[in-house]
Design an enzyme around this catalytic site. Structure first.
Site, mmCIF file in Angstrom:
data_model
loop_
_atom_site.group_PDB
_atom_site.id
_atom_site.type_symbol
_atom_site.label_atom_id
_atom_site.label_comp_id
_atom_site.label_asym_id
_atom_site.label_seq_id
_atom_site.Cartn_x
_atom_site.Cartn_y
_atom_site.Cartn_z
ATOM 1 C CD GLU A 1 -2.922 -1.133 0.143
ATOM 2 O OE1 GLU A 1 -3.076 -0.067 -0.483
ATOM 3 O OE2 GLU A 1 -3.580 -2.160 -0.106
ATOM 4 C CB CYS B 1 -1.170 7.236 1.581
ATOM 5 S SG CYS B 1 -2.609 6.263 2.074
#
Length: 453
Positions: free
Chosen positions: A207, A241
């Site tokens: 991720e 993110c």
């Protein structure tokens, strides 16, 4: 690190994690753990990142509790073998997909949401029947210490263990005989993790991140666009993110949108954000300097003030930015929003597709045809139409990147599936046999031609 890995693998082989009741009990235990340690978690997040109680609870603890609730609701159904259809060649057989845990899983967590991103993958790993080693981030040491203490209090180390340390500790762990690695963090480190894991053929989920655009077209609801972009960008001081990394706005509405964005920055964070006691700080000096240097990449319209001692940078809008500017080369991961303008959606599609696929994309505009065009023409991990960040909260939506923004998905059932090997099984009948498949069958060739054309 091998003794811990070996201990967990041996305990797993004894079959402790295989049944539903055990997994259900462990998920309930984790929920109780979060309740018990709520105050220490909130205090640690305040100390390491200056997160307010509201932001810390909403983005870390509440998120985890929602995931646990969703897993508990559907886990029994997810664990059951799934019956599938069979072609004519399999007449008389029954065909299933069985759900099998990988074994011992390593979860490597980042510092920006240090509790949520350490434990959300663990929820899926528990549900799938694995043992887990958690490597929290050394950049948020107080949070890391709390995670270790609460896990040790609620779980035995042969089942779930926390190992603290720097990148050398992480390297030692990756060199261990693990069965799966789940990493959340930067693209450069993700490449290293994948390279090391490949030497042992250990499967990975990565991720990562990237430069996630927020695109505002000329028919957008500018009031809501401004409000939702400010919320999505400056939550956690931009250290998210999936935060909008840059703003791509139609030239006809640029001036009005930027005015509204400035108004919402003031409304959310006050006239002097650096003095706002709940405004999140940058995690360390290195990141503070890196982000501060980006202020030179354009013209500051709003914000721009910094406090080096407290590691705070005002929510900043940066105009007159070129694609070649330093701020546009890597993910910002801080409270700076560069602005570029465009004249047509063709330009948007070309410019975004000319760069690595982002983890998220946000499009603001009312025409459904334009919405669908953006969705279908640009590659990205996931995102929202007329909003930011909100897709990550829905446990029914898998979350993950594509290309340089990541490999694999999780959240909700996708977390269970990520940590599960799907084992295909054909249960063949013994009441009759189909002789056409065997050598010497005169009708075999004709039958196969008829079935498969």
């Amino acid at each position: 690190m091998h003794p811990i890995v070996d201990q967990q693998k041996a305990w797993f082989q004894e079959g402790h994690t295989s049944n539903y009741e055990f997994r259900k009990e462990q998920l309930e235990r984790m929920r109780k753990m979060l309740d018990t340690f709520e105050k220490p978690i909130l205090d640690a997040l305040k100390f390491d990142l200056n997160k307010s109680e509201y932001e810390a609870y909403a983005s870390e603890i509440a998120f985890l509790k929602s995931e646990i609730r969703h897993h508990l609701k559907d886990l029994k159904k997810w664990m059951q073998p799934h019956k599938v259809k069979a072609p004519l060649t399999h007449t008389g057989s029954k065909n299933y997909i069985y759900k099998e845990p990988y074994g011992t899983v390593l979860v490597i967590a980042p510092w920006n949401y240090p509790v949520q991103l350490a434990l959300a993958p663990v929820i899926g790993a528990i549900a799938a029947g694995n043992t887990v080693i958690i490597k929290p981030s050394e950049l948020t040491p107080t949070v890391s210490w709390v995670i270790k203490k609460m896990v040790e209090q609620y779980f035995s180390p042969e089942y779930i263990a926390v190992i603290e340390g720097d990148k050398e500790v992480t390297k030692q762990l990756i060199d261990s005989p693990l069965n799966y690695i789940f990493f959340t963090g930067s693209v450069p480190v993700g490449r290293i993790i994948m390279e090391q894991a490949s030497k042992r053929l250990i499967p990975v989920t990565l991720e990562l991140g990237g430069k996630s655009p927020s695109i505002v077209h000329k028919d957008a609801n500018l009031e809501l666009a401004a409000k939702r972009i400010v919320w999505g960008k400056f939550t956690n001081a931009g250290q998210t993110c999936i935060a909008p990394d840059y703003l791509f706005v139609h030239h006809e509405v640029k001036e009005e949108l930027l005015r509204k964005i400035a108004e919402y920055i003031t409304k959310f964070y006050g006239e002097e954000p650096l003095e706002n006691p709940d405004y999140v700080k940058v995690v360390n000096d290195q990141h503070f300097q890196r982000i501060s240097d980006y202020l030179k990449s354009g013209t500051i319209l709003t914000g721009g003030q910094v406090d080096e001692e407290r590691r705070k940078i005002e929510p900043t809008i940066l105009d007159c930015v070129a694609w070649e500017a330093p701020v546009m080369q890597d993910e910002i991961f801080g409270p700076i929003l560069p602005v570029l303008s465009y004249e047509s959606l063709d330009e948007v599609i070309h410019q975004v597709n000319n760069r690595p696929k982002p983890l998220a994309l946000y499009y603001f505009g009312e025409k459904e045809a334009d919405q669908e065009r953006i969705i279908e023409s640009i590659g990205f991990g996931g995102g929202c139409i007329n909003d930011t960040l909100y897709h990550i909260i829905n446990p029914h939506l898998p979350f993950g990147g594509v290309g340089e923004s990541g490999i694999g998905q999780y959240h909700g059932k996708s977390s269970f599936d990520t940590f599960t090997h799907h084992k295909s099984i054909t249960k063949q009948t013994t009441k009759f046999d189909q002789n056409f498949r065997y050598p010497g069958s005169e009708l075999g060739f004709k039958i196969i031609k008829r079935i498969f054309g």
